[in-house]
Design a protein around this motif. Structure first.
Motif, mmCIF file in Angstrom:
data_model
loop_
_atom_site.group_PDB
_atom_site.id
_atom_site.type_symbol
_atom_site.label_atom_id
_atom_site.label_comp_id
_atom_site.label_asym_id
_atom_site.label_seq_id
_atom_site.Cartn_x
_atom_site.Cartn_y
_atom_site.Cartn_z
ATOM 1 N N ARG A 1 0.234 -7.811 -3.005
ATOM 2 C CA ARG A 1 -0.045 -8.258 -1.591
ATOM 3 C C ARG A 1 -0.214 -9.989 -1.964
ATOM 4 N NH1 ARG A 1 -4.719 -4.579 0.890
ATOM 5 N NH2 ARG A 1 -3.604 -2.493 0.481
ATOM 6 N N GLY B 1 -8.966 0.798 -5.851
ATOM 7 C CA GLY B 1 -8.499 -0.239 -6.628
ATOM 8 C C GLY B 1 -8.798 -0.169 -8.046
ATOM 9 N N GLU C 1 0.919 -1.118 0.101
ATOM 10 C CA GLU C 1 0.320 -0.047 0.057
ATOM 11 C C GLU C 1 0.884 1.339 0.023
ATOM 12 O OE1 GLU C 1 -1.598 1.823 3.554
ATOM 13 O OE2 GLU C 1 0.518 1.828 3.497
ATOM 14 N N GLN D 1 -3.666 0.965 -7.571
ATOM 15 C CA GLN D 1 -4.393 1.858 -6.621
ATOM 16 C C GLN D 1 -4.156 3.225 -7.243
ATOM 17 O OE1 GLN D 1 -3.051 1.477 -2.450
ATOM 18 N NE2 GLN D 1 -4.825 -0.126 -2.215
ATOM 19 N N GLU E 1 -3.433 11.231 -0.060
ATOM 20 C CA GLU E 1 -3.120 11.468 1.453
ATOM 21 C C GLU E 1 -3.114 12.988 1.766
ATOM 22 O OE1 GLU E 1 -3.235 8.556 2.956
ATOM 23 O OE2 GLU E 1 -2.715 7.211 1.340
ATOM 24 N N ALA F 1 -14.772 -4.189 -1.866
ATOM 25 C CA ALA F 1 -14.720 -2.799 -1.707
ATOM 26 C C ALA F 1 -14.051 -2.100 -3.036
ATOM 27 C CB ALA F 1 -14.193 -2.313 -0.545
ATOM 28 N N LEU F 2 -14.800 -1.004 -3.400
ATOM 29 C CA LEU F 2 -14.039 -0.242 -4.540
ATOM 30 C C LEU F 2 -13.104 0.656 -3.881
ATOM 31 C CD1 LEU F 2 -17.052 1.227 -6.737
ATOM 32 C CD2 LEU F 2 -15.189 -0.628 -7.276
ATOM 33 N N TYR G 1 -3.347 1.634 11.310
ATOM 34 C CA TYR G 1 -3.129 3.213 11.678
ATOM 35 C C TYR G 1 -4.214 4.086 11.536
ATOM 36 C CZ TYR G 1 -2.914 2.829 6.402
ATOM 37 O OH TYR G 1 -3.109 2.822 5.059
ATOM 38 N N TYR G 2 -5.594 3.676 11.540
ATOM 39 C CA TYR G 2 -6.538 4.610 11.490
ATOM 40 C C TYR G 2 -6.987 4.891 13.008
ATOM 41 C CZ TYR G 2 -7.319 3.021 6.647
ATOM 42 O OH TYR G 2 -6.945 2.824 5.338
ATOM 43 N N TYR H 1 -5.891 -9.490 -6.482
ATOM 44 C CA TYR H 1 -4.747 -9.781 -7.329
ATOM 45 C C TYR H 1 -3.613 -9.548 -6.501
ATOM 46 C CZ TYR H 1 -8.161 -9.496 -10.998
ATOM 47 O OH TYR H 1 -9.302 -9.761 -11.539
ATOM 48 N N THR I 1 0.183 4.479 1.623
ATOM 49 C CA THR I 1 0.173 5.482 2.764
ATOM 50 C C THR I 1 1.578 5.542 3.603
ATOM 51 O OG1 THR I 1 -2.167 4.862 2.905
ATOM 52 C CG2 THR I 1 -1.524 6.137 4.471
ATOM 53 N N ARG J 1 -11.605 -1.863 9.303
ATOM 54 C CA ARG J 1 -10.368 -1.825 8.487
ATOM 55 C C ARG J 1 -9.396 -2.681 8.668
ATOM 56 N NH1 ARG J 1 -10.284 -0.337 4.214
ATOM 57 N NH2 ARG J 1 -8.588 1.184 4.001
ATOM 58 N N GLY K 1 -11.500 -9.988 -8.645
ATOM 59 C CA GLY K 1 -11.179 -8.612 -7.919
ATOM 60 C C GLY K 1 -10.155 -8.509 -7.108
#
Ligand code: HAM
Length: 433
Positions: A121, A315, A90, A135, A139, A288-289, A270-271, A130, A92, A266, A128
Motif C-alpha cells: 500500500r 499485520g 490485501e 499479513q 477467509e 490495529a493488530l 465489501y463488509y 509500511y 480477500t 472499516r 507500524g
C-alpha cells in the motif's frame, strides 16, 4: 554511491543491532509463522497462495473505488502488454477471484482458507505502517452463521494469547446489509450536508463518495460535525440485528469481552453485518493488530456464486512490534548442534567429511575453516551459540578419540571419532547438560 532500500520497506535479517528494530530478526518471524501454522491446524484451515499482482479491476470492484486503499494507496502499473496491474493491497479480493476461477464451490459447501504473505500500500510510512507489509489472514466461504464470525475473533485471541500479548481489546460493530446501509447513508448525508462547512477537506469529498467513512475520521472537526448524527443501528433490519445479537451471545459464551463501537465502519467497502478490529494497549489505539468482518455479497459482486463469507487479516509487523513493546518472552537464538574444529590438514579433512555425513543425518553442523588461532576459533563457537564443540588434531586422529565439549555446561566426554553420528550427539545432550 550505494543503492538504498525503497521507503516504507525493510529487510528481515538474522541479527539486528538496533534494539528498537529487533522485530526484523528472522528467528522471530519464523517463530510467529510457526505459531500461526499450529493455529490454522487447530482450526482446520487450508492454505491458499495467489499471485502478488492481479488485474487492477479486481481491487476496484472487490475492495471498492471509494476506499482509501483503492483510490489513494495502490501500486498500479501497466505491464508490457499495456494491461493495468496492481500489487495486491490485501488478499480477500484475490482469494475470491481464485475461488471463482477454480470453481471451488462445486467441491464442498464450506471453505476455510488461510494465507500469509506481503501486501503493498502506497501510504505515508510511519511506526507500524509500511508500503510493503505482511499479513496472515483467513477467509471462510460458504458459512453465514454467527458462530463463524466469533470463531474468527477466537482464533486471533488464541494466537495473540499464545504469543504472550496482553491488554487485547476487541472493537466490534455491525454495518448491516446493503439495503439498511443505503438508508443510513442517505440519512447521514442529509444530516451532514447542513454541516458541510465544519467538515475536514477529506470528509467533504467523502460526503459525496462514501459518507460512512466520515464516521471513522480522526479529525476533531469531523467529530464535532457528527454530534447528534443518525446511528446505523437504528436502520438495521431484523435479520442483521438478530445476527449481531447472536455474535455478542457467542462471544460471551467464550468469555471474550468486547467494546461496541458504532463508528467502526472499516476502510474497505465489501463488509456486511459484523466488522471488528483488535488492538493491544495504548499504542494499539491507532494501529490495529487485526481487522476483519463479514462480506456476504462480495463473491457475487465479482461474478461468483451467492455465498456468504467472513474473514480477518493481522499485520505480522504489528504483532512482532507489540510482542517486543510488551516484553513477552521470545525464543532463544538457536546455534548449530556441533562446531567442528580441525587443527592441521588431516584433521581438517576429517571435519570436512564428518560434517557432510552428520548433515546427511539431519544434524546441524558448522565447521571452522579459518586459519585463526584456537582461542579465536573457540570464540566463534560462543558467538554462534554452538551446543557442542569437537576439536580434532593429529594426536586425536592417532588415538581415534577426542573430547566433545558442551559449550553451556563446559562438561566434556571422550568419544570415538569414527563412530560419531547423530545418535551419539543425542545421548551427549542428556549426559552433558
Ligand atoms: P485491513 O484492516 O486493511 O484489512 O488490514 C488488516 C491488518 O493489516 C491491519 O489491522 C494491520 O495490522 C495490517 N496493515 C494494514 N495496512 C498496513 C500497513 N500499511 N503497514 C503495516 N500493517 C498494515 C484487510 O486487509 C482485510 N483484507 C481483512 C479481511 C479479511 N477482512 C475480511 N477478510
Amino acid at each position: 554511491m550505494s543503492i538504498g532500500i525503497p521507503k516504507g520497506t525493510f529487510d528481515v535479517v538474522p541479527h539486528e543491532k538496533d534494539p528498537e528494530l529487533v522485530w526484523r530478526e528472522s528467528r522471530l518471524w519464523q517463530y510467529l509463522e510457526r505459531a500461526i501454522r499450529e493455529l490454522v491446524d487447530a482450526f482446520y484451515f487450508e492454505e491458499i497462495r495467489t499471485p502478488i499482482f492481479e488485474r487492477t479491476e479486481l481491487f476496484q470492484r472487490g475492495v471498492g473505488e471509494s476506499s482509501d486503499v483503492v483510490s489513494k494507496e495502490m501500486y498500479t502499473f501497466l505491464d508490457k502488454g499495456e494491461r493495468s496491474m496492481t500489487l495486491r493491497p490485501e488478499m480477500t479480493a484475490s482469494v475470491m477471484r481464485a475461488f471463482i476461477e477454480g470453481q471451488m464451490h462445486t467441491e464442498k459447501p464450506l471453505h476455510k482458507l488461510f494465507y500469509m504473505g506481503p501486501m503493498f500500500r502506497y501510504d505515508r510510512p510511519q511506526a507500524g505502517r509500511y508500503r510493503q507489509f505482511h499479513q496472515f489472514g483467513v477467509e471462510v466461504i460458504g458459512g453465514g452463521m454467527p458462530e463463524q464470525d466469533v470463531e474468527m475473533i477466537d482464533m486471533l485471541f488464541q494466537l495473540y494469547r499464545k504469543l504472550g500479548l496482553k491488554d487485547l481489546e476487541l472493537h466490534l460493530n455491525t454495518v448491516g446489509d446493503p439495503a439498511s446501509r443505503a438508508l443510513f447513508r442517505e440519512a447521514l448525508k442529509k444530516f451532514l450536508e447542513h454541516k458541510k462547512a465544519m467538515l475536514s477537506e477529506d470528509s467533504k469529498v467523502r460526503l459525496e463518495v462514501n459518507p460512512l467513512r466520515i464516521l471513522d475520521s480522526k479529525e476533531d472537526c469531523d467529530h464535532a460535525a457528527l454530534e447528534g448524527a443518525p446511528v446505523l443501528s437504528d436502520f438495521l433490519n431484523e435479520a442483521c440485528k438478530e445476527h449481531f445479537e447472536q455474535v455478542l451471545e457467542k462471544l460471551q459464551l467464550l468469555g471474550i469481552s468486547y467494546n461496541i463501537n458504532a463508528k467502526l465502519v472499516r476502510g474497505l467497502d465489501y463488509y456486511t453485518k459484523t466488522v471488528f478490529e483488535i488492538t493491544a494497549g495504548k499504542k494499539g489505539a491507532q494501529n490495529a493488530l487485526a481487522g476483519g468482518g463479514r462480506y456476504d455479497g462480495l463473491l457475487k459482486t465479482l461474478g461468483g456464486p451467492d455465498l456468504p463469507g467472513v474473514g480477518f487479516s493481522t499485520g505480522l509487523e504489528r504483532v512482532l512490534q507489540t510482542m517486543l513493546a510488551q516484553n513477552v518472552p521470545l525464543p532463544a537464538r538457536k546455534g548449530p548442534t556441533l562446531l567442528l574444529i580441525g587443527l592441521g590438514e588431516r584433521a581438517e579433512n576429517y571435519c570436512f567429511k564428518k560434517a557432510h555425513a552428520l548433515r546427511e543425518e539431519g544434524v546441524s553442523v558448522e565447521v571452522e575453516y579459518s586459519s585463526k588461532k584456537l582461542k579465536e576459533k573457540l570464540r566463534y563457537a560462543d558467538h554462534i551459540a554452538a551446543c557442542f564443540v569437537l576439536i580434532v588434531g593429529d594426536n586425536e586422529l592417532e588415538k581415534g578419540q577426542a573430547e566433545v565439549k558442551a559449550m553451556e555446561s563446559r562438561k566434556g566426554q571422550i568419544i570415538d571419532l569414527q563412530g560419531l553420528r547423530c545418535s551419539i550427539l543425542e545421548d551427549l545432550t542428556h549426559a552433558l547438560s
